[in-house]
Design a protein around this motif. Structure first.
Motif, PDB file in Angstrom:
ATOM      1  N   ASP A   1       0.858  -1.133   0.067  1.00 16.38           N
ATOM      2  CA  ASP A   1      -0.023  -0.041  -0.039  1.00 16.38           C
ATOM      3  C   ASP A   1       0.822   1.421   0.048  1.00 16.38           C
ATOM      4  N   LEU A   2       2.120   1.043  -0.092  1.00 16.70           N
ATOM      5  CA  LEU A   2       3.116   2.437  -0.073  1.00 16.70           C
ATOM      6  C   LEU A   2       3.771   2.662  -1.322  1.00 16.70           C
ATOM      7  N   VAL A   3       3.571   1.670  -2.383  1.00 16.81           N
ATOM      8  CA  VAL A   3       4.052   2.059  -3.653  1.00 16.81           C
ATOM      9  C   VAL A   3       3.239   2.805  -4.542  1.00 16.81           C
ATOM     10  N   GLY A   4       2.032   2.515  -4.719  1.00 13.23           N
ATOM     11  CA  GLY A   4       1.266   3.355  -5.494  1.00 13.23           C
ATOM     12  C   GLY A   4       0.802   2.754  -6.991  1.00 13.23           C
ATOM     13  N   LYS A   5       1.046   3.719  -7.815  1.00 16.21           N
ATOM     14  CA  LYS A   5       0.730   3.435  -9.219  1.00 16.21           C
ATOM     15  C   LYS A   5       2.008   3.352 -10.019  1.00 16.21           C
ATOM     16  N   SER A   6       2.230   2.199 -10.734  1.00 17.62           N
ATOM     17  CA  SER A   6       3.549   2.291 -11.646  1.00 17.62           C
ATOM     18  C   SER A   6       3.220   2.725 -12.994  1.00 17.62           C
ATOM     19  N   ASP A   7       4.278   3.110 -13.913  1.00 17.22           N
ATOM     20  CA  ASP A   7       4.025   3.243 -15.458  1.00 17.22           C
ATOM     21  C   ASP A   7       5.405   3.298 -15.907  1.00 17.22           C
ATOM     22  N   ILE A   8       5.289   2.871 -17.266  1.00 25.74           N
ATOM     23  CA  ILE A   8       6.621   2.737 -18.117  1.00 25.74           C
ATOM     24  C   ILE A   8       6.331   3.350 -19.307  1.00 25.74           C
ATOM     25  N   ASN A   9       7.038   4.258 -19.799  1.00 27.15           N
ATOM     26  CA  ASN A   9       6.844   4.995 -20.931  1.00 27.15           C
ATOM     27  C   ASN A   9       8.369   5.369 -22.085  1.00 27.15           C
ATOM     28  N   VAL A  10       8.252   5.190 -23.086  1.00 29.01           N
ATOM     29  CA  VAL A  10       9.215   5.778 -24.063  1.00 29.01           C
ATOM     30  C   VAL A  10       8.741   6.706 -24.922  1.00 29.01           C
ATOM     31  N   HIS A  11       9.319   7.816 -24.886  1.00 33.10           N
ATOM     32  CA  HIS A  11       8.768   9.002 -25.896  1.00 33.10           C
ATOM     33  C   HIS A  11      10.124   9.701 -25.870  1.00 33.10           C
ATOM     34  N   PRO A  12       9.744  10.698 -27.184  1.00 31.60           N
ATOM     35  CA  PRO A  12      10.576  11.702 -27.289  1.00 31.60           C
ATOM     36  C   PRO A  12      11.136  12.772 -26.334  1.00 31.60           C
TER      37      PRO A  12
ATOM     38  N   PHE B   1      10.718   4.431 -15.956  1.00 29.31           N
ATOM     39  CA  PHE B   1      10.414   3.885 -15.150  1.00 29.31           C
ATOM     40  C   PHE B   1       9.731   4.329 -14.027  1.00 29.31           C
ATOM     41  N   SER B   2       8.613   4.516 -13.549  1.00 31.56           N
ATOM     42  CA  SER B   2       8.130   5.323 -12.404  1.00 31.56           C
ATOM     43  C   SER B   2       7.150   4.742 -11.529  1.00 31.56           C
ATOM     44  N   PHE B   3       7.102   5.310 -10.403  1.00 35.10           N
ATOM     45  CA  PHE B   3       5.920   4.952  -9.336  1.00 35.10           C
ATOM     46  C   PHE B   3       5.517   6.235  -9.043  1.00 35.10           C
ATOM     47  N   ASN B   4       4.353   6.454  -9.090  1.00 38.88           N
ATOM     48  CA  ASN B   4       3.260   7.453  -8.226  1.00 38.88           C
ATOM     49  C   ASN B   4       2.974   6.857  -7.066  1.00 38.88           C
ATOM     50  N   SER B   5       3.413   7.317  -5.945  1.00 39.85           N
ATOM     51  CA  SER B   5       3.098   6.881  -4.498  1.00 39.85           C
ATOM     52  C   SER B   5       2.420   7.974  -3.740  1.00 39.85           C
ATOM     53  N   PRO B   6       1.872   7.493  -2.653  1.00 39.19           N
ATOM     54  CA  PRO B   6       1.345   8.329  -1.590  1.00 39.19           C
ATOM     55  C   PRO B   6       2.403   9.423  -1.081  1.00 39.19           C
ATOM     56  N   LYS B   7       1.979  10.412  -0.548  1.00 42.80           N
ATOM     57  CA  LYS B   7       2.992  11.594  -0.269  1.00 42.80           C
ATOM     58  C   LYS B   7       3.739  11.131   1.134  1.00 42.80           C
ATOM     59  N   GLY B   8       5.149  11.225   0.836  1.00 44.19           N
ATOM     60  CA  GLY B   8       5.985  10.826   1.822  1.00 44.19           C
ATOM     61  C   GLY B   8       6.403   9.598   1.608  1.00 44.19           C
TER      62      GLY B   8
END
Length: 219
Positions: A75-86, A98-105
């Protein structure tokens, strides 16, 4: 209230680290950004470039599955996402994020788990679970991608579906930056070839080269 643009991934031999703070944000974002090799648009017409793109897509697909498994168990990690873009719309420089959008703190926990998954693959390679559902390798394909024999393909691959939005995107980038519009038949046949001929060790080596620390920024 102008939001400053994120800095470009620098050309560097070791990872660079940056921290950006915005008190009004309700979540934290942990990102590993990698500058991918510069790709000339003319080279995109070659089979070798198509193979690079295909392998990048598979790396994204496998790592996204791993990160989604992590988010489901924490419940600490949040939402992941992976992108390739210019890096910019008119540029042939690209970044993989490679990213994790997680709760504050909780960005440190998210970043630790993100880097942990990257390091785990670097050490142990992709495993059988990562490969589950992939097509088995077939010896009917020539391993030399410059000499692919398409005669063994099924006729269904000659009529791949394509969305209107894909056509709009292709036409726009062709007009603005000269990116070629590939014929769907040879592109589809080439990707079928990769599906049956690329092995785990080759994909693992590609991943290790991408994540060796050079041209990488963590923020």
């Amino acid at each position: 209230n102008i939001v400053p643009s994120l800095p470009l991934v620098p050309e560097n031999k070791t990872p660079q680290f940056r921290v950006f703070k915005e008190d009004k944000n309700f979540t934290d974002l942990a990102v590993v950004a990698i500058r991918l090799p510069k790709r000339d648009y003319k080279e995109k017409m070659t089979v070798s470039r198509l193979k690079e793109e295909w392998m990048e897509d598979k790396i994204k697909e496998i790592l996204k599955d791993r990160l989604d498994t992590l988010t489901a168990s924490s419940d600490l990690v949040g939402k992941s996402d992976i992108n390739v873009h210019p890096i910019t719309f008119s540029s042939n420089n690209r970044i993989m994020e490679f990213s994790f959008n997680s709760p504050k703190g909780s960005w440190e926990s998210a970043l630790q788990q993100l880097l942990g998954q990257i390091e785990l693959i670097r050490r142990e390679g992709f495993n059988e679970d990562d490969w589950e559902g992939w097509s088995p390798m077939k010896n009917i394909y020539n391993t030399d991608t410059t000499a692919i024999d398409f005669s063994v393909q099924e006729t269904r691959t000659f009529i791949p579906s394509r969305k209107n939005t894909d056509w709009v995107s292709s036409l726009t980038t062709n007009y603005l930056v000269g990116q070629p519009i590939l014929h769907r038949m040879p592109e589809s046949l080439a990707k079928d070839h990769f599906m049956y001929s690329v092995h785990r060790e080759e994909l693992t080596e590609t991943f290790r080269n991408l994540t060796d620390g050079s041209d990488m920024m963590v923020y």
